[in-house]
Enzyme design. Structure first.
Site, PDB file in Angstrom:
ATOM      1  N   GLY A 193       9.314  35.058  21.286  1.00 50.52           N
ATOM      2  CA  GLY A 193      10.505  34.437  20.723  1.00 50.52           C
ATOM      3  C   GLY A 193      10.173  33.097  20.112  1.00 50.52           C
ATOM      4  O   GLY A 193       9.039  32.848  19.693  1.00 50.52           O
ATOM      5  N   GLU A 206       4.177  34.460  23.017  1.00 54.52           N
ATOM      6  CA  GLU A 206       3.986  34.738  21.583  1.00 54.52           C
ATOM      7  C   GLU A 206       5.185  34.132  20.883  1.00 54.52           C
ATOM      8  O   GLU A 206       6.296  34.659  20.948  1.00 54.52           O
ATOM      9  CB  GLU A 206       3.878  36.243  21.344  1.00 54.52           C
ATOM     10  CG  GLU A 206       3.308  36.600  19.982  1.00 54.52           C
ATOM     11  CD  GLU A 206       4.373  36.942  18.964  1.00 54.52           C
ATOM     12  OE1 GLU A 206       4.861  36.001  18.297  1.00 54.52           O
ATOM     13  OE2 GLU A 206       4.727  38.115  18.845  1.00 54.52           O
ATOM     14  N   CYS A 254       7.699  37.996  13.495  1.00 51.79           N
ATOM     15  CA  CYS A 254       6.983  36.749  13.808  1.00 51.79           C
ATOM     16  C   CYS A 254       5.757  36.580  12.925  1.00 51.79           C
ATOM     17  O   CYS A 254       5.491  35.492  12.409  1.00 51.79           O
ATOM     18  CB  CYS A 254       6.572  36.734  15.275  1.00 51.79           C
ATOM     19  SG  CYS A 254       7.958  36.672  16.431  1.00 51.79           S
ATOM     20  N   LYS A 290      13.970  41.809  30.501  1.00 56.96           N
ATOM     21  CA  LYS A 290      15.244  41.249  30.069  1.00 56.96           C
ATOM     22  C   LYS A 290      15.289  41.265  28.542  1.00 56.96           C
ATOM     23  O   LYS A 290      14.556  40.539  27.885  1.00 56.96           O
ATOM     24  CB  LYS A 290      15.387  39.820  30.609  1.00 56.96           C
ATOM     25  CG  LYS A 290      16.804  39.236  30.483  1.00 56.96           C
ATOM     26  CD  LYS A 290      16.986  38.550  29.165  1.00 56.96           C
ATOM     27  CE  LYS A 290      18.383  37.951  29.047  1.00 56.96           C
ATOM     28  NZ  LYS A 290      18.687  37.560  27.653  1.00 56.96           N
ATOM     29  N   GLU A 296      10.403  27.972   9.430  1.00 57.27           N
ATOM     30  CA  GLU A 296      10.324  29.429   9.499  1.00 57.27           C
ATOM     31  C   GLU A 296      11.680  30.040   9.159  1.00 57.27           C
ATOM     32  O   GLU A 296      12.657  29.845   9.873  1.00 57.27           O
ATOM     33  CB  GLU A 296       9.886  29.874  10.893  1.00 57.27           C
ATOM     34  CG  GLU A 296       9.702  31.372  11.000  1.00 57.27           C
ATOM     35  CD  GLU A 296       9.344  31.827  12.408  1.00 57.27           C
ATOM     36  OE1 GLU A 296       8.814  32.939  12.541  1.00 57.27           O
ATOM     37  OE2 GLU A 296       9.608  31.068  13.366  1.00 57.27           O
ATOM     38  N   THR A 311       9.541  29.027  19.417  1.00 58.67           N
ATOM     39  CA  THR A 311       8.738  27.989  20.046  1.00 58.67           C
ATOM     40  C   THR A 311       9.584  27.127  20.969  1.00 58.67           C
ATOM     41  O   THR A 311       9.153  26.762  22.075  1.00 58.67           O
ATOM     42  CB  THR A 311       8.062  27.123  18.971  1.00 58.67           C
ATOM     43  OG1 THR A 311       7.179  27.942  18.197  1.00 58.67           O
ATOM     44  CG2 THR A 311       7.266  25.989  19.589  1.00 58.67           C
ATOM     45  N   ALA A 312      10.801  26.803  20.553  1.00 65.10           N
ATOM     46  CA  ALA A 312      11.671  25.961  21.374  1.00 65.10           C
ATOM     47  C   ALA A 312      11.954  26.625  22.720  1.00 65.10           C
ATOM     48  O   ALA A 312      11.889  25.984  23.779  1.00 65.10           O
ATOM     49  CB  ALA A 312      12.972  25.670  20.639  1.00 65.10           C
ATOM     50  N   THR A 313      12.255  27.919  22.702  1.00 66.95           N
ATOM     51  CA  THR A 313      12.515  28.623  23.953  1.00 66.95           C
ATOM     52  C   THR A 313      11.241  28.743  24.774  1.00 66.95           C
ATOM     53  O   THR A 313      11.276  28.643  26.013  1.00 66.95           O
ATOM     54  CB  THR A 313      13.107  30.014  23.670  1.00 66.95           C
ATOM     55  OG1 THR A 313      14.297  29.864  22.888  1.00 66.95           O
ATOM     56  CG2 THR A 313      13.448  30.731  24.958  1.00 66.95           C
ATOM     57  N   GLY A 314      10.110  28.962  24.108  1.00 66.59           N
ATOM     58  CA  GLY A 314       8.847  29.027  24.816  1.00 66.59           C
ATOM     59  C   GLY A 314       8.539  27.747  25.574  1.00 66.59           C
ATOM     60  O   GLY A 314       8.047  27.773  26.708  1.00 66.59           O
TER      61      GLY A 314
END
Length: 478
Positions: free
Chosen positions: A230, A252, A286, A179, A384, A232-235
């Site tokens: 992607g 990652e 990243c 995706k 970041e 950190t929040a989405t991770g």
């Protein structure tokens, strides 16, 4: 399983490639450098994702039964196919993502990276390992495929990072449903189309869609392993979604990589390396250098040398061969960078270069920006930026620099710059990051594992360790 024959895969032209992946009724994708239409993408519904995953589940046992050597040979042919269509893929990538085609480590560099990773992954040896064989018995460790892998890629390096996910998954006998980011779907669809010229039908499917599709993939019971690159929040959201089905994860996530310039460094010798460590892909990486700590003995000289290098790097539309820097990929990222630079200026930062985007220019161009004399708690240092703005912080002792570098809850990469190799290695050993480079930054290699610690994620990609992460260990003991 039926595979393609050994005939040479023909090169695709740009128009031919775009026609194969464009939906005339789909959502518009605009060039971030010009605002012009690139193409239209079909937005899949969750029901289409369900069908893709069901097909991947059906095909996976047959694909897993293909011997390792044959799967590797197919990956090598896939690499040849990507290389044959490199010009078309690079033009598509440049128009959709924004990075220049030719100059610097940009679109052709990314496509070449995809080729290199396919070949390297195909060439890695992963044989059964005898753990012991003595009078007590024997034990042999091997790795079976996990099953169906879901791969979610970002918009900054859409083709190369997709290959980082797809190649080891396929090599290990898994099938893949990928995706892409909503910002760069055409690049991954184009890559998938080229790979599909070689790979058996159904082992790789690219499903473009919005947030609803990404969320469905992250919690789908038909996914055995999920790979995500992607924020950190989405991770964290993906971890919560994957909990109910105990889906294996490789994450990652965001980084805010620190670089430490030691007092014995030669400012002019390291200036270009510092620049590319920070500004590769216009800072949208990243593992880019995002905060620079410079010893007071060489601080002024580093600022001068780095400013001279940065000022000589042309920025503009990606098909102009002189440009080495392109636009930010989207308006949201442009606004993040602009806001952080203004906070740095308001906090007493001295703008050495940039910080003054041309409002009348089309596209999301933010100039290469260097900001000196910042405190370590300024937002441009702490947050970041993911763009072309580098904060420079002065320090007095190496102890102070190490403390500042380690104080944030991130740990993807870091670097140490100096003339004394032994001292640089000693400082590198004290930095909290998955990879620490010496006199360079961000140089990844398919032979060595890559991954983050702390809030920069967990699990590794690349190398034999990365292959093992796409399998499940099996011990046969007797």
């Amino acid at each position: 399983m039926t595979t393609t024959d050994s005939a040479t895969v023909p090169a695709l032209g740009y128009d031919e490639l775009l026609a194969a992946i464009t939906d005339p009724d789909g959502r518009e994708i605009l060039d971030p450098a010009t605002g012009e239409l690139v193409g239209r993408v079909h937005e899949s519904a969750v029901e289409e994702l369900d069908r893709a995953l069901a097909r991947a589940r059906e095909k996976q046992p047959e694909w897993a039964a293909v011997p390792h050597a044959e799967r590797s040979a197919l990956l090598l042919r896939a690499a040849d196919a990507v290389e044959a269509s490199a010009a078309a893929l690079a033009e598509l990538l440049s128009r959709e993502q924004g990075k220049p085609v030719h100059a610097g480590p940009n679109a052709l560099f990314e496509v070449g990276g995809a080729v290199a990773w396919l070949r390297a992954t195909a060439s890695l040896a992963l044989e059964p390992e005898t753990l012991f064989d003595d009078e007590s018995g024997s034990a042999v460790l091997s790795y079976d495929p996990i099953g169906v892998v879901g791969a979610i890629s970002p918009w900054n390096w859409p083709m190369m990072i997709s290959v980082w996910q797809i190649a080891p998954a396929l090599r290990m006998g898994n099938t893949v449903v990928a995706k892409p980011s909503e910002y760069t779907p055409l690049s991954v669809l184009g890559l998938g189309h080229v790979l599909g010229q070689v790979l058996p039908e159904g082992v790789l499917t690219v499903v473009a869609g919005g947030r609803e599709v990404g969320e469905a993939l992250s919690k789908h019971p038909g996914v055995d392993k999920l790979m995500f690159t992607g924020s950190t929040a989405t991770g964290k959201a993906i971890m919560r979604s994957a909990a109910d089905s105990l889906t294996r994860l490789t994450l990652e996530l965001g980084g805010n990589d620190a670089g430490i310039v030691l007092p014995d460094a030669d400012p002019r010798a390291i200036a270009e390396g510092l620049f590319w460590g920070a500004f590769i892909n216009t800072g949208q990486t990243c593992a880019a250098l995002k905060r620079l700590y410079v010893h007071e003995d060489v601080y002024d000289a580093v600022c001068v040398a780095l400013t001279e290098v940065a000022a000589a790097m042309p920025m503009g539309e990606g098909r102009d061969e002189k440009n080495v820097l392109g636009p930010l990929q989207n308006r949201a990222q442009f606004e993040i960078v602009a806001d952080l630079v203004e906070k740095a200026r308001a906090g007493g930062g001295r703008v050495l270069l940039g910080g003054d985007p041309a409002e009348e220019q089309p596209g999301y161009f933010y100039p290469a920006t260097l900001v000196a004399d910042l405190d370590d708690d300024n937002p441009l240092v702490v947050e970041e930026q993911f763009g072309p703005a580098l904060p420079i912080v002065k320090y007095s002792s190496v102890e102070e620099a190490v403390r500042m570098a380690n104080r944030l809850d991130v740990g993807l990469g870091a670097s140490v710059w100096g003339s004394d190799a032994e001292q640089a290695r000693e400082v590198a050993a004290r930095l909290q990051a998955g990879t620490v480079w010496i006199n360079k930054h961000g140089a990844v290699d398919p032979r060595m594992p890559f991954g983050g610690i702390k809030s920069s994620g967990f699990g590794v990609e690349f190398g034999v360790e990365g292959l093992k992460a796409l399998g499940v260990p099996k011990v046969i003991a007797s």
